[in-house]
Design a protein around this motif. Structure first.
Motif, PDB file in Angstrom:
ATOM      1  N   ALA A  20       0.833  -1.203   0.000  1.00  0.00           N
ATOM      2  CA  ALA A  20       0.000   0.000   0.000  1.00  0.00           C
ATOM      3  C   ALA A  20       0.871   1.258   0.000  1.00  0.00           C
ATOM      4  N   ALA A  21       1.936   1.244   0.763  1.00  0.00           N
ATOM      5  CA  ALA A  21       2.834   2.397   0.818  1.00  0.00           C
ATOM      6  C   ALA A  21       3.543   2.604  -0.523  1.00  0.00           C
ATOM      7  N   VAL A  22       3.993   1.507  -1.120  1.00  0.00           N
ATOM      8  CA  VAL A  22       4.666   1.610  -2.422  1.00  0.00           C
ATOM      9  C   VAL A  22       3.692   2.118  -3.478  1.00  0.00           C
ATOM     10  N   ARG A  23       2.454   1.607  -3.456  1.00  0.00           N
ATOM     11  CA  ARG A  23       1.433   2.058  -4.415  1.00  0.00           C
ATOM     12  C   ARG A  23       1.151   3.550  -4.236  1.00  0.00           C
ATOM     13  N   ALA A  24       1.035   3.996  -2.996  1.00  0.00           N
ATOM     14  CA  ALA A  24       0.784   5.414  -2.734  1.00  0.00           C
ATOM     15  C   ALA A  24       1.938   6.270  -3.252  1.00  0.00           C
ATOM     16  N   ASP A  25       3.164   5.822  -3.039  1.00  0.00           N
ATOM     17  CA  ASP A  25       4.323   6.557  -3.555  1.00  0.00           C
ATOM     18  C   ASP A  25       4.309   6.595  -5.075  1.00  0.00           C
ATOM     19  N   TRP A  26       3.939   5.471  -5.700  1.00  0.00           N
ATOM     20  CA  TRP A  26       3.894   5.399  -7.156  1.00  0.00           C
ATOM     21  C   TRP A  26       2.846   6.368  -7.703  1.00  0.00           C
TER      22      TRP A  26
END
Length: 70
Positions: free
Chosen positions: A13-19
């Protein structure tokens, strides 16, 4: 092969938000310098902003620009 842990789900979820944040930044750059980008690239940037823009005004402005580009 077990179930993903909450930590892995949180990390995804954190990686997706950063992306998404990075794509928003790129879309804003394209729209801010519309003269130097192809219509296709501007439409793509507007679609990103329509879907993921932070404010209703940003999303509406992107929709309007899509109409102008026709």
């Amino acid at each position: 092969m077990g179930y993903p842990s909450k930590t892995n789900a949180h990390n995804r979820a954190a990686v997706r938000a950063d992306w998404i944040d990075e794509r928003l930044r790129e879309a804003r750059i394209v729209v801010a310098d519309v003269v130097h980008h192809s219509d296709h690239m501007v439409r793509l940037a507007c679609n990103v902003l329509v879907q993921h823009g932070e404010t209703p005004e940003e999303r509406e402005d992107a929709r309007i620009l899509l109409v102008v580009l026709g």
